[in-house]
Design an enzyme around this catalytic site. Sequence first.
Site, PDB file in Angstrom:
ATOM      1  N   ASP A   1     -42.404 -19.622  33.605  1.00 48.27           N
ATOM      2  CA  ASP A   1     -42.434 -18.270  34.178  1.00 48.27           C
ATOM      3  C   ASP A   1     -41.912 -17.268  33.150  1.00 48.27           C
ATOM      4  OD1 ASP A   1     -39.807 -19.325  34.474  1.00 48.27           O
ATOM      5  OD2 ASP A   1     -39.324 -17.810  35.957  1.00 48.27           O
TER       6      ASP A   1
ATOM      7  N   HIS B   1     -47.093 -26.675  32.985  1.00 47.70           N
ATOM      8  CA  HIS B   1     -46.923 -25.494  33.843  1.00 47.70           C
ATOM      9  C   HIS B   1     -46.287 -24.416  32.970  1.00 47.70           C
ATOM     10  CE1 HIS B   1     -46.558 -23.566  37.800  1.00 47.70           C
ATOM     11  NE2 HIS B   1     -45.409 -23.064  37.366  1.00 47.70           N
TER      12      HIS B   1
ATOM     13  N   ASP C   1     -49.811 -34.601  34.522  1.00 47.92           N
ATOM     14  CA  ASP C   1     -50.081 -33.681  33.416  1.00 47.92           C
ATOM     15  C   ASP C   1     -51.129 -32.680  33.899  1.00 47.92           C
ATOM     16  OD1 ASP C   1     -50.160 -32.412  31.016  1.00 47.92           O
ATOM     17  OD2 ASP C   1     -51.525 -33.852  30.073  1.00 47.92           O
TER      18      ASP C   1
ATOM     19  N   GLU D   1     -43.369 -28.605  34.046  1.00 47.42           N
ATOM     20  CA  GLU D   1     -43.046 -27.288  33.488  1.00 47.42           C
ATOM     21  C   GLU D   1     -42.335 -27.466  32.139  1.00 47.42           C
ATOM     22  OE1 GLU D   1     -41.379 -24.504  36.262  1.00 47.42           O
ATOM     23  OE2 GLU D   1     -41.424 -22.855  34.819  1.00 47.42           O
TER      24      GLU D   1
HETATM   25  O1  G3I Z   1     -28.075 -31.817  43.039  1.00 52.01           O
HETATM   26  C1  G3I Z   1     -29.066 -32.550  43.755  1.00 52.01           C
HETATM   27  C2  G3I Z   1     -28.768 -34.029  43.790  1.00 52.01           C
HETATM   28  O2  G3I Z   1     -27.563 -34.228  44.490  1.00 52.01           O
HETATM   29  C3  G3I Z   1     -29.922 -34.774  44.448  1.00 52.01           C
HETATM   30  O3  G3I Z   1     -29.697 -36.144  44.371  1.00 52.01           O
HETATM   31  C4  G3I Z   1     -31.228 -34.462  43.744  1.00 52.01           C
HETATM   32  C5  G3I Z   1     -32.423 -35.095  44.403  1.00 52.01           C
HETATM   33  O4  G3I Z   1     -33.629 -34.589  43.907  1.00 52.01           O
HETATM   34  O5  G3I Z   1     -31.411 -33.074  43.745  1.00 52.01           O
HETATM   35  C6  G3I Z   1     -30.390 -32.350  43.076  1.00 52.01           C
HETATM   36  O6  G3I Z   1     -30.693 -31.001  43.082  1.00 52.01           O
HETATM   37  C7  G3I Z   1     -31.743 -30.597  42.279  1.00 52.01           C
HETATM   38  C8  G3I Z   1     -31.267 -29.519  41.329  1.00 52.01           C
HETATM   39  O7  G3I Z   1     -32.339 -29.074  40.571  1.00 52.01           O
HETATM   40  C9  G3I Z   1     -30.200 -30.007  40.370  1.00 52.01           C
HETATM   41  O8  G3I Z   1     -30.759 -30.777  39.340  1.00 52.01           O
HETATM   42  C10 G3I Z   1     -32.839 -30.057  43.171  1.00 52.01           C
HETATM   43  O9  G3I Z   1     -33.369 -31.066  43.980  1.00 52.01           O
HETATM   44  C11 G3I Z   1     -33.908 -29.456  42.345  1.00 52.01           C
HETATM   45  O10 G3I Z   1     -34.819 -28.778  43.194  1.00 52.01           O
HETATM   46  C12 G3I Z   1     -33.348 -28.485  41.340  1.00 52.01           C
HETATM   47  O11 G3I Z   1     -34.360 -28.167  40.464  1.00 52.01           O
HETATM   48  C13 G3I Z   1     -34.199 -26.978  39.702  1.00 52.01           C
HETATM   49  C14 G3I Z   1     -35.389 -26.070  39.994  1.00 52.01           C
HETATM   50  O12 G3I Z   1     -35.353 -24.966  39.151  1.00 52.01           O
HETATM   51  C15 G3I Z   1     -35.437 -25.598  41.437  1.00 52.01           C
HETATM   52  O13 G3I Z   1     -34.324 -24.853  41.732  1.00 52.01           O
HETATM   53  C16 G3I Z   1     -34.188 -27.398  38.226  1.00 52.01           C
HETATM   54  O14 G3I Z   1     -32.979 -28.097  37.933  1.00 52.01           O
HETATM   55  C17 G3I Z   1     -34.297 -26.175  37.355  1.00 52.01           C
HETATM   56  O15 G3I Z   1     -34.467 -26.596  36.018  1.00 52.01           O
HETATM   57  C18 G3I Z   1     -35.468 -25.313  37.783  1.00 52.01           C
HETATM   58  O16 G3I Z   1     -35.445 -24.156  37.039  1.00 52.01           O
HETATM   59  C19 G3I Z   1     -36.622 -23.365  37.048  1.00 52.01           C
HETATM   60  C20 G3I Z   1     -36.173 -21.939  37.343  1.00 52.01           C
HETATM   61  O17 G3I Z   1     -35.679 -21.871  38.648  1.00 52.01           O
HETATM   62  C21 G3I Z   1     -37.292 -20.949  37.111  1.00 52.01           C
HETATM   63  N1  G3I Z   1     -37.846 -21.104  35.798  1.00 52.01           N
HETATM   64  C22 G3I Z   1     -38.362 -22.433  35.540  1.00 52.01           C
HETATM   65  C23 G3I Z   1     -37.282 -23.468  35.670  1.00 52.01           C
HETATM   66  C24 G3I Z   1     -37.787 -24.863  35.353  1.00 52.01           C
HETATM   67  O18 G3I Z   1     -38.577 -25.428  36.340  1.00 52.01           O
HETATM   68  O1  9MR Z   2     -44.253 -20.980  38.463  1.00 57.20           O
HETATM   69  C1  9MR Z   2     -43.008 -21.185  39.093  1.00 57.20           C
HETATM   70  C2  9MR Z   2     -42.100 -22.001  38.201  1.00 57.20           C
HETATM   71  O2  9MR Z   2     -41.840 -21.324  36.998  1.00 57.20           O
HETATM   72  C3  9MR Z   2     -40.832 -22.364  38.941  1.00 57.20           C
HETATM   73  O3  9MR Z   2     -40.064 -23.278  38.209  1.00 57.20           O
HETATM   74  C4  9MR Z   2     -41.149 -22.981  40.289  1.00 57.20           C
HETATM   75  C5  9MR Z   2     -39.914 -23.275  41.103  1.00 57.20           C
HETATM   76  O4  9MR Z   2     -39.194 -22.144  41.374  1.00 57.20           O
HETATM   77  O5  9MR Z   2     -41.984 -22.148  41.024  1.00 57.20           O
HETATM   78  C6  9MR Z   2     -43.203 -21.868  40.400  1.00 57.20           C
HETATM   79  O6  9MR Z   2     -43.936 -21.039  41.217  1.00 57.20           O
HETATM   80  C7  9MR Z   2     -44.524 -21.668  42.313  1.00 57.20           C
HETATM   81  C8  9MR Z   2     -43.815 -21.273  43.592  1.00 57.20           C
HETATM   82  O7  9MR Z   2     -42.492 -21.698  43.601  1.00 57.20           O
HETATM   83  C9  9MR Z   2     -44.567 -21.851  44.779  1.00 57.20           C
HETATM   84  N1  9MR Z   2     -45.953 -21.479  44.760  1.00 57.20           N
HETATM   85  C10 9MR Z   2     -46.660 -21.899  43.542  1.00 57.20           C
HETATM   86  C11 9MR Z   2     -46.001 -21.294  42.321  1.00 57.20           C
HETATM   87  C12 9MR Z   2     -46.675 -21.785  41.034  1.00 57.20           C
HETATM   88  O8  9MR Z   2     -47.920 -21.314  40.905  1.00 57.20           O
END
Ligand code: G3I
Ligand code: 9MR
Length: 594
Positions: free
Chosen positions: A194, A516, A562, A571
């Site tokens: 993003d 992604h 992929d 991503e």
């Molecule tokens: O902490 C819990 C753990 O207790 C549990 O066992 C596990 C099971 O899946 O989940 C853990 O939490 C996870 C958390 O990351 C910590 O690692 C969540 O499920 C998981 O949804 C969360 O994912 C994060 C994601 O955003 C959603 O919030 C990723 O770490 C994080 O790298 C990702 O970051 C995104 C940004 O929001 C937007 N930009 C892209 C970026 C990469 O995808």
């Molecule tokens: O593109 C978004 C990505 O950068 C984020 O890590 C992710 C989780 O927050 O969300 C993606 O956006 C998606 C949204 O959460 C749900 N609808 C589809 C979007 C991707 O096209």
Amino acid sequence: MKGEKMKGKIIVLLSALALMGCHYTNPDNGPIRLNQVGFAPNQEKTATITLSDEQLTVSDVFILNENGDTIWTGVTAETCSNPVSGKPCQLVDFSVLTEPGEYTLCAIHPSWSSPASAPFIITNRPYRELTRAALRAFYHQRASMATEEPYAEGYARPAGHPDDHVLVHASAATAERPEGTVISSPGGWYDAGDYNKYIVNSGYTMGVWLMAYEMNKEYFDTLKLNIPESGQAMPDMLAEAMYNLRWMMTMQDLDGGVYHKLTTPNFEKFIRPDQCKQQRYVVLKTTAAALDFAATMALSARVYAPFDAQFSEQATQAAMRAFEWALAHPEVYYDQPKMNEEFQPAITTGAYDDFDVRDEFFWAAAELFLLTHEELYAAVAVDHMPADYIPAVWGNVAELAYLDMLVHFEQPQPASMEEDKGVNLLLAHLQPYLDEADTISVFRSPYGNRESDFFWGCNSEGCCWRGVECLYAYRLTRDEKYLINAERCLNYVLGQNATGFCYVTGFGTHPTKDPHHRLSYSHSKGTLPGFLAGGPNPARQDAATDGVKYPKNVPADESYLDYQPSYASNEVTINWNVTLFALSAGIDALCENE
Ligand code: G3I
Ligand code: 9MR
């Protein structure tokens, strides 16, 4: 007896037939998994052969050189089962092969028409190009400017997101900067697939980045990145980081607090930066943002002092002010749903939310203490020293403090932070994984042997980071086993894994191709090189997205697509790429010194 003889003859025949056809024809992942980027002559070299329940062993393994001559024949270890999937596998160790060149590993198995691995190389500088590309990925991520030749190396694109007309969101309003105030906050890197910019993740990324620099100064001092700042007074990798640090500084409010993120209300479509027109906002000042910012600035003040005294001074002041703000506001968490109940417009982009900021206090205080030696910071650090040893991730940064204190042990340390304590914590944390690598791992890797190893971003937050931890352990003990296990982690993300993907775009014979990543997807030339994909993630938070169809019943270590829409497994992100280059640079630097 007759039957035995017959069987022998059949095997010989099969071997001969297979040998004739032993060249890599499989465009996707064949059954032989190994590091597809390369090995240095003296590294451990292993491959993993994935088998089926019908055929639990291969009969022969041998290695061909470029001319097709067999230059090595070997044996496989006993068949064992992948601890995550239960699938049968055999390990081949060909470390004795040290001659630089290009090779193919073949294994004879009656049901395979093409029994060859992808070609692999042995070379003196196996990871320099990988490190360079992983770092250049950040140049491609630069916001607010066009990427141009000669620096773009084929991937030029127009500028987007000038970020010189950013609005203060209602959640971040103050008397001095009421809602709707226009501020300028240009530059920095896009976070990931993003286009938003998030302080918490940026801070973690800068921490790993600058610590990697200090671990391998000589290596980075000569690594040319071909960026607009190349050839100036500081090493290229520090100049690249400066692009982001200068943006981070603009995220500090007049009162010392730091905005959590700079974002559009909703994620942009998969379009080029210059096509994006949504209004951008700076949103809520949080304790985590202030502390990650403070730690980053304190660390930067130290690292950049020899190159830019003025910046260093500015960073010191910024760090102190952010820390002071955090002390006065110790519990402002980023709770996006709650924020959206109160303020408009609603924000739905990445949260980087964290409801426990003790580790952020620990990291910021430790960095400020290392910089200033002032008792206030030592006291806060000691107060927030964590009870458990948790690997560093964006949401838990305590280990960064531990590691940074450990490599600067010549300096005063906060009381109760004795050297042995830090080293012992790190070694005790690593030991079970190293044991697994030697005993149960079919990939010889200290990573990828437990279901819990697979989650959003695990290629970096689990695998590469464990490799970096091993490099720290090697540096602190000089025990080779840590270096070998760091290398095994790198082998894992470069192809010796359950999917057979080399998870770095543009590298290896079977790389991630469709991440992604808006910048890649919207580029006429396609996927940008040097980016690490998040990796297998059985939680599949993206499963409801159109087109995202994980195959049924695949084990955790294969829960990977992929495919661009799969944001939870494919991503790319700055915090993941930084661990990739910290690992590959650390290993490459050691290969070079051999
Ligand atoms: O902490 C819990 C753990 O207790 C549990 O066992 C596990 C099971 O899946 O989940 C853990 O939490 C996870 C958390 O990351 C910590 O690692 C969540 O499920 C998981 O949804 C969360 O994912 C994060 C994601 O955003 C959603 O919030 C990723 O770490 C994080 O790298 C990702 O970051 C995104 C940004 O929001 C937007 N930009 C892209 C970026 C990469 O995808
Ligand atoms: O593109 C978004 C990505 O950068 C984020 O890590 C992710 C989780 O927050 O969300 C993606 O956006 C998606 C949204 O959460 C749900 N609808 C589809 C979007 C991707 O096209």
